[in-house]
Design an enzyme around this catalytic site. Structure first.
Site, PDB file in Angstrom:
ATOM      1  N   CYS A 191       7.780  -3.082  13.713  1.00 33.87           N
ATOM      2  CA  CYS A 191       6.432  -3.171  13.141  1.00 33.87           C
ATOM      3  C   CYS A 191       5.473  -2.277  13.928  1.00 33.87           C
ATOM      4  O   CYS A 191       5.670  -2.039  15.109  1.00 33.87           O
ATOM      5  CB  CYS A 191       5.934  -4.607  13.196  1.00 33.87           C
ATOM      6  SG  CYS A 191       6.861  -5.709  12.144  1.00 33.87           S
TER       7      CYS A 191
ATOM      8  N   THR B 225      15.725  -3.193   4.754  1.00 39.98           N
ATOM      9  CA  THR B 225      16.006  -3.614   3.375  1.00 39.98           C
ATOM     10  C   THR B 225      16.774  -2.529   2.654  1.00 39.98           C
ATOM     11  O   THR B 225      16.399  -1.352   2.716  1.00 39.98           O
ATOM     12  CB  THR B 225      14.691  -3.904   2.633  1.00 39.98           C
ATOM     13  OG1 THR B 225      13.973  -4.909   3.359  1.00 39.98           O
ATOM     14  CG2 THR B 225      14.954  -4.362   1.221  1.00 39.98           C
TER      15      THR B 225
END
Length: 70
Positions: free
Chosen positions: A3, A66
């Site tokens: 992040c 993902t």
């Protein structure tokens, strides 16, 4: 760790091995649970970054984002 760190210019925490080591060590000091560190698979030297995380106390590394299926 993948992040963005908005206090340091938006770079991923894992993009700077020194910042990564500091953060992993802080978490390790306060937790006895298994510590998994997720790194971005797009880091320029992911092996060195993973070694920094393990050296600071990480028990495991994850490098999966993902996956999009068409």
């Amino acid at each position: 760790m993948s992040c963005p760190n908005v206090r340091r210019g938006g770079l991923e925490f894992g993009a700077d091995p020194a910042v990564l080591s500091e953060l992993v060590a802080c978490v390790r000091r306060v937790s006895t649970r298994p510590l998994f560190v997720k790194l971005s698979p797009t880091l320029p030297d992911i092996a060195a970054t993973a070694r920094a995380a393990v050296g600071a106390g990480a028990d495991a590394i994850s490098v999966v984002n993902t996956l999009r299926v068409s």
